[in-house]
Scaffold this motif. Structure first.
Motif, PDB file in Angstrom:
ATOM      1  N   LEU A 204       6.088 -48.627-148.205  1.00 13.51           N
ATOM      2  CA  LEU A 204       5.137 -49.585-148.779  1.00 13.51           C
ATOM      3  C   LEU A 204       3.693 -49.187-148.482  1.00 13.51           C
ATOM      4  O   LEU A 204       2.824 -49.230-149.366  1.00 13.51           O
ATOM      5  N   PHE A 205       3.420 -48.770-147.224  1.00 14.95           N
ATOM      6  CA  PHE A 205       2.053 -48.407-146.858  1.00 14.95           C
ATOM      7  C   PHE A 205       1.576 -47.187-147.653  1.00 14.95           C
ATOM      8  O   PHE A 205       0.422 -47.129-148.093  1.00 14.95           O
ATOM      9  N   LEU A 206       2.451 -46.206-147.828  1.00 10.77           N
ATOM     10  CA  LEU A 206       2.068 -45.019-148.594  1.00 10.77           C
ATOM     11  C   LEU A 206       1.785 -45.379-150.058  1.00 10.77           C
ATOM     12  O   LEU A 206       0.848 -44.861-150.669  1.00 10.77           O
TER      13      LEU A 206
ATOM     14  N   ALA B 286      -0.695 -55.558-147.097  1.00  7.98           N
ATOM     15  CA  ALA B 286      -0.837 -54.382-147.951  1.00  7.98           C
ATOM     16  C   ALA B 286      -0.337 -54.663-149.359  1.00  7.98           C
ATOM     17  O   ALA B 286      -0.935 -54.220-150.354  1.00  7.98           O
ATOM     18  N   TYR B 287       0.741 -55.426-149.458  1.00 11.61           N
ATOM     19  CA  TYR B 287       1.329 -55.705-150.774  1.00 11.61           C
ATOM     20  C   TYR B 287       0.435 -56.626-151.608  1.00 11.61           C
ATOM     21  O   TYR B 287       0.246 -56.409-152.810  1.00 11.61           O
ATOM     22  N   TYR B 288      -0.119 -57.644-150.979  1.00 13.63           N
ATOM     23  CA  TYR B 288      -0.883 -58.634-151.736  1.00 13.63           C
ATOM     24  C   TYR B 288      -2.369 -58.284-151.879  1.00 13.63           C
ATOM     25  O   TYR B 288      -2.998 -58.646-152.875  1.00 13.63           O
ATOM     26  N   TRP B 289      -2.937 -57.587-150.865  1.00 12.97           N
ATOM     27  CA  TRP B 289      -4.380 -57.344-150.892  1.00 12.97           C
ATOM     28  C   TRP B 289      -4.741 -55.862-150.949  1.00 12.97           C
ATOM     29  O   TRP B 289      -5.815 -55.508-151.435  1.00 12.97           O
ATOM     30  N   SER B 290      -3.892 -54.995-150.386  1.00 12.00           N
ATOM     31  CA  SER B 290      -4.189 -53.560-150.291  1.00 12.00           C
ATOM     32  C   SER B 290      -5.564 -53.326-149.670  1.00 12.00           C
ATOM     33  O   SER B 290      -6.345 -52.485-150.116  1.00 12.00           O
TER      34      SER B 290
ATOM     35  N   TRP C 132      -5.657 -54.538-142.786  1.00 14.80           N
ATOM     36  CA  TRP C 132      -4.581 -53.796-142.124  1.00 14.80           C
ATOM     37  C   TRP C 132      -4.967 -53.467-140.681  1.00 14.80           C
ATOM     38  O   TRP C 132      -4.181 -53.654-139.753  1.00 14.80           O
ATOM     39  N   VAL C 133      -6.200 -52.992-140.483  1.00 13.13           N
ATOM     40  CA  VAL C 133      -6.671 -52.634-139.140  1.00 13.13           C
ATOM     41  C   VAL C 133      -6.851 -53.881-138.284  1.00 13.13           C
ATOM     42  O   VAL C 133      -6.498 -53.893-137.096  1.00 13.13           O
ATOM     43  N   ALA C 134      -7.389 -54.963-138.871  1.00 10.55           N
ATOM     44  CA  ALA C 134      -7.616 -56.191-138.113  1.00 10.55           C
ATOM     45  C   ALA C 134      -6.307 -56.770-137.602  1.00 10.55           C
ATOM     46  O   ALA C 134      -6.233 -57.287-136.475  1.00 10.55           O
ATOM     47  N   ILE C 135      -5.258 -56.687-138.403  1.00  9.92           N
ATOM     48  CA  ILE C 135      -3.937 -57.174-137.975  1.00  9.92           C
ATOM     49  C   ILE C 135      -3.446 -56.366-136.784  1.00  9.92           C
ATOM     50  O   ILE C 135      -2.870 -56.907-135.837  1.00  9.92           O
ATOM     51  N   ASP C 136      -3.689 -55.061-136.805  1.00  9.92           N
ATOM     52  CA  ASP C 136      -3.294 -54.201-135.686  1.00  9.92           C
ATOM     53  C   ASP C 136      -3.972 -54.655-134.401  1.00  9.92           C
ATOM     54  O   ASP C 136      -3.330 -54.756-133.339  1.00  9.92           O
ATOM     55  N   LEU C 137      -5.272 -54.950-134.468  1.00  9.69           N
ATOM     56  CA  LEU C 137      -6.016 -55.389-133.288  1.00  9.69           C
ATOM     57  C   LEU C 137      -5.537 -56.762-132.820  1.00  9.69           C
ATOM     58  O   LEU C 137      -5.332 -56.985-131.618  1.00  9.69           O
TER      59      LEU C 137
END
Length: 509
Positions: free
Chosen positions: A34-36, A179-183, A188-193
């Motif tokens: 999905l990420f790719l 990633a699916y809804y907003w890309s 993506w990075v903020a969720i990681d933090l």
């Protein structure tokens, strides 16, 4: 009672690790696809290299965790809570200092990001946001999560696994939805933090519940440092031994980026993801023998020690042989079904990846016995391994691209891991002629190679066309791997006494 408790903890650790292994495995492969598709190979390659850059700063940790773990074993066994609290306080003080060093190093490194990423196509606002988010997550280990070392030393790794793997699964699922809804790269990075912070809160809550009496004090740790001089002494010894594996794992993606592209880093990451998951599974299943090896060496029965060494070595050869054959036959069709033909890398790259994996999986018996004998004096070896790996990778990368980069780790591991370390173990540990190891190694290598050649010839991939569908892939995987595993096991049972002993030990005869 203590021994029974250790067994129960070991079984619990293994059970939790295996359960989470398969859960994370499923999520990882679905999320990678999905990420790719939604974020692109360049972005995934970019975030991978950011992580590799920051892990270079983690070398400042110097093997302190391993040294602390070693020092904690005795007070944990004796139930000496005061000493445990003091040692964790020392760790807190040292880690705070290390954290400030890493923070300073990260700020300095940030100044060079425009040079490192001159033409990625991403805005520098995203590059700096990702870098400092990853840096902040890394610093949590040094300022708030350092007490998890006690869990590991107390054989409560399952607590760490529950916290870390649960957080990882939740993070990945939320990132998949985003990633699916907003890309959106920033989301993506903020969720990681955010999940890194959540993990820290979750972990420390569990530590407080497990050790309510643990009241570590970093200020006291500074005063207590002189009371435990072995922590720093062993940290410096372990630092050198940490460098080799560190360079192997973290430098390769950066050198690939240097000589090829971010996109190829992502393509290479697809293959290494498969290898990493297989390696983790093997470690979860076979990685619980360190304490037993230590006790065995302490007994001093050299004949039995060497025999058990070859039992472990033979088992690792069998497992590594099966996985290597499976990857050789199944990796390309799997990538095609999973991501598409455009993500395939040349066969020579796959072969080099397999060689690296094979050496890594078959080295642990030597490493375990060297650790049991306390053979750390060869501090030059990991340094030499790193120098050889970097030199060959840079020269090879400039000449042949990705295969040349991967050749660096193959050459360095062959020289140091396959040749030198067994020589050192046989000379200074077993005190036996090195030729005995060479003969045994070559015999095991031949015993796993012959069935591989036969299975490769008698069960060609064209017969099943494994890339055509998931069912074709599964049918070919079962037929080829089962045939190879059965043939290899039969040969090793016939020609290796240690394998027969191992079979009897597990009651499989």
């Amino acid at each position: 009672m203590a021994r029974e408790s250790r067994v129960k903890k070991s079984l619990l650790n293994a059970r939790v690790n295996v359960i989470f292994y398969f859960a994370v495995l499923i999520v990882s492969f679905f999320s990678r696809k999905l990420f790719l598709d939604m974020l692109g190979a360049d972005f995934m390659g970019f975030t991978g290299t950011i992580g590799n850059l920051l892990k270079f700063l983690d070398i400042a940790e110097m093997g302190i965790v391993s040294a602390i773990g070693f020092v904690l074993y005795k007070p944990i066994y004796e139930g000496d809570r005061q000493s445990i609290t003091e040692i964790i306080s020392v760790l807190g003080y040292i880690y705070r200092m290390v954290g400030f060093v890493i923070m300073g190093g990260g700020i300095v490194l940030a100044c060079f990001l425009p040079v490192i990423y001159p033409d990625t196509g991403f805005p520098f606002s995203l590059i700096y946001f990702a870098f400092f988010s990853y840096l902040a997550s890394s610093l949590l280990t040094y300022f708030t999560n350092y007490r998890q070392t006690l869990l590991a030393a107390d054989q409560r790794n399952y607590v760490i696994s529950i916290c870390s793997q649960t957080t990882m699964i939740v993070k990945t699922l939320v990132q998949m939805a985003a990633a699916y809804y907003w890309s959106n790269y920033y989301a993506w990075v903020a969720i990681d933090l955010a999940t890194g912070i959540a993990y820290s809160v979750f972990l420390n809550y569990r530590i407080n519940k497990t050790y309510p009496w643990l009241k570590s004090n970093k200020a006291e740790g500074r005063k207590l440092l002189k009371k435990y001089p072995e922590i720093m002494r062993k940290s410096w010894q372990l630092l050198a031994h940490k460098i080799g594996a560190f360079v192997q794992s973290q430098a390769t993606p950066l050198i690939i980026y240097m000589f090829v592209s971010l996109k190829v880093v992502a393509y290479y990451g697809n293959y290494t993801l498969i290898v990493a998951k297989l390696t983790i599974l093997v470690n979860n299943l076979l990685g619980s023998t360190n304490a037993g090896v230590g006790n065995l060496v302490a007994e001093g029965d050299r004949k039995r020690i060497v025999h058990v060494f070859w039992e472990l070595q033979g088992l690792q050869f069998f497992v590594a042989g099966v996985l290597s054959f499976a990857l050789l036959q199944l990796a390309h069709p799997f990538i095609s079904l999973w991501l598409g033909d455009e993500y395939l890398l040349p066969n020579v790259v796959l072969v080099l990846i397999i060689i690296n994996m094979f050496i890594s999986l078959t080295r642990s018996a030597v490493d375990q016995f060297m650790f049991a004998y306390g053979l750390f004096a060869d501090v030059w070896a990991p340094v030499a391994e790193s120098v050889i790996s970097l030199a060959v990778a840079i020269i090879g990368g400039s000449l042949w691209g990705l295969p040349g980069v991967l050749l660096g780790s193959v050459v360095s591991m062959t020289v140091i891991v396959v040749a030198w370390k067994p020589f050192y173990l046989y000379r200074s540990g077993f005190r036996l002629p090195y030729r005995l190891f060479v003969a045994g190694y070559l015999k095991h290598l031949a015993l796993i190679a012959v069935p591989g050649i036969l299975a490769y010839c008698l069960l060609p991939a064209d017969m099943f066309n494994p890339a055509a569908s998931v069912w074709n892939w599964l049918g070919f995987a079962f037929a080829a791997v089962s045939a190879y595993a059965a043939g290899t096991f039969l040969l090793m049972y016939m020609f290796c006494p240690s394998m027969r002993t191992l079979v009897r030990r597990f009651g499989l005869k």
